[in-house]
Design an enzyme around this catalytic site. Structure first.
Site, short mmCIF file in Angstrom:
data_model
loop_
_atom_site.label_atom_id
_atom_site.label_comp_id
_atom_site.label_asym_id
_atom_site.label_seq_id
_atom_site.Cartn_x
_atom_site.Cartn_y
_atom_site.Cartn_z
N MET A 276 39.70 37.36 39.13
CA MET A 276 40.69 37.80 38.14
C MET A 276 39.97 38.42 36.95
O MET A 276 39.02 37.85 36.42
CB MET A 276 41.56 36.62 37.70
CG MET A 276 42.65 37.00 36.71
SD MET A 276 43.81 38.24 37.36
CE MET A 276 44.62 37.27 38.64
N GLU B 220 36.25 43.99 39.86
CA GLU B 220 36.73 43.33 38.65
C GLU B 220 36.18 44.00 37.39
O GLU B 220 36.89 44.12 36.39
CB GLU B 220 36.35 41.84 38.67
CG GLU B 220 36.90 41.08 39.86
CD GLU B 220 38.39 41.28 40.07
OE1 GLU B 220 39.15 41.30 39.08
OE2 GLU B 220 38.80 41.42 41.24
#
Length: 333
Positions: free
Chosen positions: A126, A161
């Site tokens: 994330m 990411e």
């Protein structure tokens, strides 16, 4: 709505406290019973993270463009006892973040960068700016025992990411109907960046193979456009599928090749500089690419992202001539 994280949180002895931004050392000296963090940049992508737990810090480095006077510390955060397995991911983080600063020509927007290894992390990874979370096996790698696919996966997920630090965090889509572009662009950039730093993985070949999954789904009668109106959380969740990641990144790659890699890069830089710390629609990127290339991409791209299916061109030989047959996607009722 943008938010700035600048709270004070009580810390417990022998427990690590992490957040998106760097600790405010001046406040910490005055308040021994608590922790304070400097405000993070006013990014519209509101992924504020506070991590409380037992952790170790490894692989602290500084990096920066040669023309940049501001260095950013990169750390691997992990469970105690695994510091000997952080070298590979730590090196990749430095190499890839340097690449993105050079590609985007915009400094990394955070005050520091922690790559946090979490056991059994459901999301995989994330893109919280300054505190990117990963499934543990992506950051903790025994290089003597790791397989080539494991090393490949570590590099590409880190690249994906970190690409979001600019495309997703610095500039954020206005609504969930644009989340496909956020993910498709990062999927393309992970290949561009990782192939530049780790050419031995031959990631363009891998992307060419993986796009077949997108073709397979897109050929079905119940396929959907890459971009569609989103009104419910369930519809937003539908965006995170093979059509977003595989077809979306393939369409972007197709137009990158069409206008040229350097021109595409110039258009992306114009888009990020114009809309940094702001929200956009996908049409804003098409306008920037059109401006950079002199081609009407803002008229061409919507046909590829707002219609399901894909065109087909078949070639046959008739005596001494070639016959080209073009078939457009069938309209759906």
């Amino acid at each position: 709505m943008s938010r700035r994280l600048a709270g004070e949180i009580l810390s417990i002895v022998k427990v690590s406290l992490l957040s998106n931004s760097s600790p405010d050392c001046a406040v910490a000296e005055r308040k021994m019973n608590g922790s304070s963090f400097v405000p993070r940049p006013a990014l519209h992508f509101g992924l504020d993270l506070v991590f409380l737990g037992s952790a170790s810090l490894s692989f602290t480095f500084s990096f920066g463009m040669r023309t940049n006077t501001i260095n950013t510390k990169i750390r691997i955060i992990h469970r105690p006892g695994f510091s000997d397995q952080t070298n590979y991911a730590g090196t990749a983080g430095i190499e890839l973040l340097n690449f993105f600063e050079d590609y985007y020509k915009i400094p990394y927007p955070g005050s520091k960068l922690d790559l946090i290894a979490i056991p059994d992390f459901a999301m995989g990874a994330m893109e919280n700016v300054g505190a990117v979370t990963f499934r543990e096996n992506l950051l903790l790698i025994d290089e003597e025992k790791a397989t080539r696919p494991e090393l490949n996966r570590s590099v590409t997920v880190i690249a994906h990411e970190l690409a979001h630090m600019w495309f997703g965090d610095l500039v954020t889509m206005k609504w969930w109907d644009g989340i496909w572009l956020n993910e498709a662009f990062a999927s393309l950039m992970e290949v561009i960046a990782a192939d530049n730093k780790y050419p031995e993985f031959k990631l363009w070949n891998e992307m060419n193979l993986s796009r077949s999954a997108g073709f397979a789904i897109d050929s079905l009668e119940n396929s959907r456009p890459i971009e569609f109106e989103v009104a419910t959380p369930e519809e937003a969740e539908e965006m995170f599928d093979v059509l977003t990641y595989e077809k979306g990144s393939t369409v972007l790659r197709m137009f990158e090749v069409f206008i040229g890699e350097e021109v595409f890069q110039k258009g992306v830089q114009e888009y990020l500089n114009k809309f940094k710390y702001d929200n956009t629609n996908s049409s804003d990127l098409w306008d920037s690419l059109s401006k950079a290339s002199g081609q009407p991409l803002n008229e061409m791209l919507p046909y590829w992202i707002k219609e399901e299916g894909y065109p087909s061109v078949s070639i046959s030989i008739n005596d001494s001539s070639f016959c080209l047959l073009y078939t457009s996607p069938s309209p759906r009722d």
